[in-house]
Design a protein around this motif. Structure first.
Motif, PDB file in Angstrom:
ATOM      1  N   ALA A  49      -0.966   0.146  -0.560  1.00  0.00           N
ATOM      2  CA  ALA A  49      -2.081  -0.674  -1.026  1.00  0.00           C
ATOM      3  C   ALA A  49      -3.296  -0.549  -0.113  1.00  0.00           C
ATOM      4  O   ALA A  49      -4.424  -0.667  -0.564  1.00  0.00           O
ATOM      5  N   TYR A  50      -3.059  -0.334   1.163  1.00  0.00           N
ATOM      6  CA  TYR A  50      -4.150  -0.235   2.134  1.00  0.00           C
ATOM      7  C   TYR A  50      -3.659   0.557   3.335  1.00  0.00           C
ATOM      8  O   TYR A  50      -2.487   0.477   3.703  1.00  0.00           O
ATOM      9  N   GLU A  51      -4.593   1.268   3.956  1.00  0.00           N
ATOM     10  CA  GLU A  51      -4.253   2.060   5.136  1.00  0.00           C
ATOM     11  C   GLU A  51      -5.481   2.167   6.023  1.00  0.00           C
ATOM     12  O   GLU A  51      -6.596   2.346   5.538  1.00  0.00           O
ATOM     13  N   ASP A  52      -5.268   2.024   7.329  1.00  0.00           N
ATOM     14  CA  ASP A  52      -6.325   2.313   8.293  1.00  0.00           C
ATOM     15  C   ASP A  52      -5.743   3.198   9.389  1.00  0.00           C
ATOM     16  O   ASP A  52      -4.674   3.779   9.190  1.00  0.00           O
ATOM     17  N   ALA A  56      -0.504   0.216   7.776  1.00  0.00           N
ATOM     18  CA  ALA A  56      -0.525   0.403   6.325  1.00  0.00           C
ATOM     19  C   ALA A  56       0.132  -0.797   5.664  1.00  0.00           C
ATOM     20  O   ALA A  56       1.076  -1.375   6.202  1.00  0.00           O
ATOM     21  N   LEU A  69      -4.196  -6.055  -5.646  1.00  0.00           N
ATOM     22  CA  LEU A  69      -4.378  -5.089  -4.561  1.00  0.00           C
ATOM     23  C   LEU A  69      -4.823  -3.734  -5.096  1.00  0.00           C
ATOM     24  O   LEU A  69      -5.671  -3.067  -4.503  1.00  0.00           O
ATOM     25  N   ARG A  73      -8.417  -1.951  -4.182  1.00  0.00           N
ATOM     26  CA  ARG A  73      -8.466  -0.590  -3.635  1.00  0.00           C
ATOM     27  C   ARG A  73      -9.320   0.304  -4.523  1.00  0.00           C
ATOM     28  O   ARG A  73     -10.120   1.095  -4.032  1.00  0.00           O
ATOM     29  N   ARG A  78     -13.774  -2.060   1.421  1.00  0.00           N
ATOM     30  CA  ARG A  78     -13.617  -1.468   2.759  1.00  0.00           C
ATOM     31  C   ARG A  78     -13.522  -2.579   3.786  1.00  0.00           C
ATOM     32  O   ARG A  78     -14.366  -3.463   3.823  1.00  0.00           O
TER      33      ARG A  78
END
Length: 86
Positions: A49-52, A56, A69, A73, A78
């Motif tokens: 769903a999200y990663e930096d 994650a 989510l 995305r 951001r």
């Protein structure tokens, strides 16, 4: 003590590492430095769903949280990176 070892197995991808997921949660926030990051990426029924740079967030596809989510995305939301302490 069992909770500690269950989390250790999950993080390191050992034994029945996914047992924690089957019983407890629809979301998993994991460090990208541990095997669980790659394992969750391959686990059926779970999606990123999200990663930096350092972490994650994975969501169970059948979860009510999955759709919001996914929309966030897709909208290009951001989150600005933060400094990690220390």
């Amino acid at each position: 003590a069992d909770v500690y070892w269950e989390n250790e197995a999950f993080t390191e991808g050992l034994y029945d590492w996914d047992r924690l997921l089957e019983r407890h949660t629809d979301l998993a926030l994991v460090s990208k430095d541990y095997p669980v990051f790659n394992l969750l990426g391959l686990e059926p029924g779970w999606t990123l769903a999200y990663e930096d740079e350092i972490s994650a967030l994975f969501v169970r596809e059948a979860s009510p949280a999955s759709e919001p989510l996914r929309r966030a995305r897709g909208a290009g939301v951001r989150v600005e990176p933060r400094t990690v302490f220390p």
